[in-house]
Scaffold this motif. Sequence first.
Motif, PDB file in Angstrom:
ATOM      1  N   PRO A  56      -3.179   0.234  12.328  1.00  0.00           N
ATOM      2  CA  PRO A  56      -2.937   1.321  13.269  1.00  0.00           C
ATOM      3  C   PRO A  56      -1.829   0.990  14.266  1.00  0.00           C
ATOM      4  O   PRO A  56      -1.816  -0.071  14.881  1.00  0.00           O
ATOM      5  CB  PRO A  56      -4.288   1.477  13.976  1.00  0.00           C
ATOM      6  N   GLU A  57      -0.875   1.909  14.392  1.00  0.00           N
ATOM      7  CA  GLU A  57       0.225   1.844  15.348  1.00  0.00           C
ATOM      8  C   GLU A  57       1.151   0.649  15.139  1.00  0.00           C
ATOM      9  O   GLU A  57       1.869   0.239  16.037  1.00  0.00           O
ATOM     10  CB  GLU A  57      -0.312   1.863  16.784  1.00  0.00           C
ATOM     11  N   SER A  58       1.170   0.076  13.936  1.00  0.00           N
ATOM     12  CA  SER A  58       2.019  -1.085  13.696  1.00  0.00           C
ATOM     13  C   SER A  58       3.277  -0.742  12.913  1.00  0.00           C
ATOM     14  O   SER A  58       4.183  -1.553  12.822  1.00  0.00           O
ATOM     15  CB  SER A  58       1.243  -2.142  12.907  1.00  0.00           C
ATOM     16  N   GLN A  59       3.322   0.463  12.294  1.00  0.00           N
ATOM     17  CA  GLN A  59       4.431   0.844  11.423  1.00  0.00           C
ATOM     18  C   GLN A  59       4.611  -0.146  10.275  1.00  0.00           C
ATOM     19  O   GLN A  59       5.726  -0.472   9.884  1.00  0.00           O
ATOM     20  CB  GLN A  59       5.731   0.991  12.214  1.00  0.00           C
ATOM     21  N   ASN A  60       3.492  -0.667   9.768  1.00  0.00           N
ATOM     22  CA  ASN A  60       3.509  -1.566   8.620  1.00  0.00           C
ATOM     23  C   ASN A  60       2.607  -1.031   7.531  1.00  0.00           C
ATOM     24  O   ASN A  60       1.486  -0.594   7.816  1.00  0.00           O
ATOM     25  CB  ASN A  60       3.017  -2.958   9.018  1.00  0.00           C
ATOM     26  N   LEU A  61       3.091  -1.080   6.302  1.00  0.00           N
ATOM     27  CA  LEU A  61       2.244  -0.818   5.153  1.00  0.00           C
ATOM     28  C   LEU A  61       1.951  -2.141   4.472  1.00  0.00           C
ATOM     29  O   LEU A  61       2.872  -2.877   4.106  1.00  0.00           O
ATOM     30  CB  LEU A  61       2.944   0.128   4.169  1.00  0.00           C
ATOM     31  N   CYS A  62       0.683  -2.468   4.330  1.00  0.00           N
ATOM     32  CA  CYS A  62       0.269  -3.701   3.662  1.00  0.00           C
ATOM     33  C   CYS A  62      -0.315  -3.353   2.298  1.00  0.00           C
ATOM     34  O   CYS A  62      -1.090  -2.402   2.167  1.00  0.00           O
ATOM     35  CB  CYS A  62      -0.775  -4.453   4.478  1.00  0.00           C
ATOM     36  N   GLY A  63       0.054  -4.131   1.298  1.00  0.00           N
ATOM     37  CA  GLY A  63      -0.467  -3.913  -0.041  1.00  0.00           C
ATOM     38  C   GLY A  63      -0.514  -5.216  -0.808  1.00  0.00           C
ATOM     39  O   GLY A  63      -0.105  -6.277  -0.313  1.00  0.00           O
ATOM     40  N   ILE A  64      -1.017  -5.144  -2.026  1.00  0.00           N
ATOM     41  CA  ILE A  64      -1.173  -6.322  -2.873  1.00  0.00           C
ATOM     42  C   ILE A  64      -0.115  -6.317  -3.958  1.00  0.00           C
ATOM     43  O   ILE A  64       0.111  -5.299  -4.620  1.00  0.00           O
ATOM     44  CB  ILE A  64      -2.579  -6.359  -3.492  1.00  0.00           C
ATOM     45  N   GLN A  65       0.557  -7.461  -4.120  1.00  0.00           N
ATOM     46  CA  GLN A  65       1.483  -7.684  -5.220  1.00  0.00           C
ATOM     47  C   GLN A  65       1.010  -8.900  -6.000  1.00  0.00           C
ATOM     48  O   GLN A  65       0.502  -9.853  -5.413  1.00  0.00           O
ATOM     49  CB  GLN A  65       2.911  -7.930  -4.709  1.00  0.00           C
ATOM     50  N   THR A  66       1.167  -8.859  -7.308  1.00  0.00           N
ATOM     51  CA  THR A  66       0.781  -9.986  -8.147  1.00  0.00           C
ATOM     52  C   THR A  66       2.021 -10.831  -8.445  1.00  0.00           C
ATOM     53  O   THR A  66       2.961 -10.364  -9.093  1.00  0.00           O
ATOM     54  CB  THR A  66       0.135  -9.512  -9.453  1.00  0.00           C
ATOM     55  N   ILE A  67       2.022 -12.065  -7.937  1.00  0.00           N
ATOM     56  CA  ILE A  67       3.131 -12.995  -8.117  1.00  0.00           C
ATOM     57  C   ILE A  67       2.642 -14.173  -8.953  1.00  0.00           C
ATOM     58  O   ILE A  67       1.743 -14.899  -8.533  1.00  0.00           O
ATOM     59  CB  ILE A  67       3.676 -13.502  -6.768  1.00  0.00           C
ATOM     60  N   ASP A  68       3.218 -14.333 -10.162  1.00  0.00           N
ATOM     61  CA  ASP A  68       2.806 -15.408 -11.075  1.00  0.00           C
ATOM     62  C   ASP A  68       1.295 -15.409 -11.297  1.00  0.00           C
ATOM     63  O   ASP A  68       0.638 -16.454 -11.292  1.00  0.00           O
ATOM     64  CB  ASP A  68       3.252 -16.773 -10.536  1.00  0.00           C
TER      65      ASP A  68
END
Length: 304
Positions: A56-68
Amino acid sequence: NGEAPKEFILYGIVNSHSDTSYDNCIEHVNLTDGSPKNIVKLAEDQKDFSCVVNVPESQNLCGIQTIDGVRKVFSYDLSMHFWQDMGLENILTLCNGQSSIIAVRQISTDEVILATTGSWPYTRNMDQTSNYRYKLPVGIRLKSLTRYPGLQGGGSQLILSADNGNNSFTPVVLDLKQNSGKIYIGDPIQATALIPFWTIISGKDTGTTKYVRTGGYAVVRADNGQTELCLWNQTTMSLDEPFATFPNSARSVTMLAQDTETMKIYVLFEGYRNGRLIYAYDLVKKDWQQVTDNYPYSEIVAAR
């Protein structure tokens, strides 16, 4: 200028789960005319960016990426336009908390712990604590929790969805009291999707005149593909009767709440022909309102 917008903004995610030839990207959806605007294209190693949530109110979208082969948390700063590795691995799913993002992290073949990042001014690295450690019961696989983002329903429950892999889903609720370690497993539901969402309801039944946050599920019925929006009853630990239905199948759900007069649940539905549809259920007017366009998204998320 680095400040969060005054109003919530709707974003669409096109990732490798979208089943479309559209470029993998993040787009902004204009809620006035429905038009999309490209924000950033996802690189080849970012194409599975999923289970996307917002601090909230951070202007960030967090998500999951699969690396190796490892599921890691990455954030995209919508204000400064850069990606950052949040330094957290083996994440099953991300959850919208009331003032933070909560990550469900695998630590053994049947155990998880929770990690959090706070709201603005937020910490970029997630704190992990063994005070929130849970052992999954027999019948719930760790991988089954990876399909949808979860959420903090009330003050002390984390609501997740377990995909049983046979057109059935199971509600999974973690007790957020410190050192509790309790997990409640609901009855399996015959459905092709069970998507957690949060909303705001009158608190009169809980002894207060204020509005309170609560959780629910969008249930896509296996027999007819219809979507039902149901609240999760924290007393009976079961789904209430649907308060809204829609004939199409839901793919993603997000909530926009400016105040008690502007509360809408936005749902991404499968379309009839080409593309997907976004409709908002107005909790005040109790009706559906279409965002006028077809979209290629696999997920939508509100942020400000």
